[in-house]
Enzyme design. Structure first.
Site, short mmCIF file in Angstrom:
data_model
loop_
_atom_site.label_atom_id
_atom_site.label_comp_id
_atom_site.label_asym_id
_atom_site.label_seq_id
_atom_site.Cartn_x
_atom_site.Cartn_y
_atom_site.Cartn_z
N HIS A 33 33.90 38.05 34.29
CA HIS A 33 35.12 37.62 33.00
C HIS A 33 34.36 37.20 32.12
CE1 HIS A 33 38.24 34.91 31.51
NE2 HIS A 33 37.77 33.88 31.34
N ASP B 29 42.88 36.03 36.73
CA ASP B 29 41.77 35.55 37.06
C ASP B 29 40.87 34.61 38.76
OD1 ASP B 29 40.95 35.19 33.16
OD2 ASP B 29 40.33 36.52 34.96
#
Ligand code: GRF
Length: 196
Positions: free
Chosen positions: A105, A146
């Site tokens: 990410h 996430d």
């Protein structure tokens, strides 16, 4: 299989620069405990598919998760790496590969992550907030976007005058393309040695 190189599948949706970093890392020996056996794209036109073809790696365009699970099993895949992959995987799929799916990410989680935070939007948010440092995170994938346990992070300076595009390029070059191969080797090694 214990002691044998970990079979790796890389899941993509776009340009595949992170996939390319993984391919190059396997060639250069940075990734030595695993081998990329399959590239899975969520979209037929992704340039990442061209990168796979240029490197002689089998690739498929994802139709549904059941078909994908069959292919992953037939290829002996034990580690899945999400590299710019934009679809949300179901809890069932995640459960089938618990602690065996990792994602890159483009921020220092828990900043600028979660729903709607992907690609350029992440850097737009970082610049809008005015952070002086950002970076990239590799984490395990779980049912929370996430939200999985962090494996590695790498910080990158935000410079005056940065646009989202300039910042994205710096984060890719100075963080993502280094961090993802390193984290992939770490987890592939643990799987190969049976300590994961
Ligand atoms: C980029 O925004 C990258 O930061 C993120 O996914 C997007 C596409 O990356 N990880 P790639 O070039 O397809 O690897």
């Amino acid at each position: 299989m214990l002691g044998q190189k970990t079979g790796i599948a890389v899941m993509v949706s776009g340009g595949g620069t992170n996939l390319q970093a993984l391919i190059d890392a396997e060639k250069s020996g940075i990734i030595k405990s695993g081998e990329i056996r399959l590239v899975v794209s969520s979209t037929p036109g992704a340039y990442a598919l061209t990168r796979a073809e240029n490197s002689g790696i089998r690739s498929v365009v994802m139709k549904d998760e059941d078909q994908l699970l069959e292919i992953l099993k037939s290829e002996g895949i034990e580690l899945i790496v999400l590299a710019g992959f934009l679809k949300i995987l179901s809890p069932e799929f995640i459960g089938a590969y618990r602690d065996r799916i990792i994602n890159i990410h483009p921020s220092l989680i828990p900043s600028f992550c979660g729903k709607g935070c992907y690609g350029l939007h992440v850097h737009e948010k970082a610049l809008a907030y005015g952070v002086k440092v950002t970076g990239a995170t590799v984490h395990f994938v779980n049912e929370i976007t996430d939200g999985g346990r962090i494996i590695a992070q790498k910080a990158v300076e935000v410079c005056d005058g940065d646009t989202p595009e300039i910042l994205q390029k710096r984060v890719m070059e100075q963080a993502e393309w280094i961090l993802l191969p390193e984290a992939t080797e770490k987890i592939a090694y643990e799987i190969m040695k049976g300590i994961r």
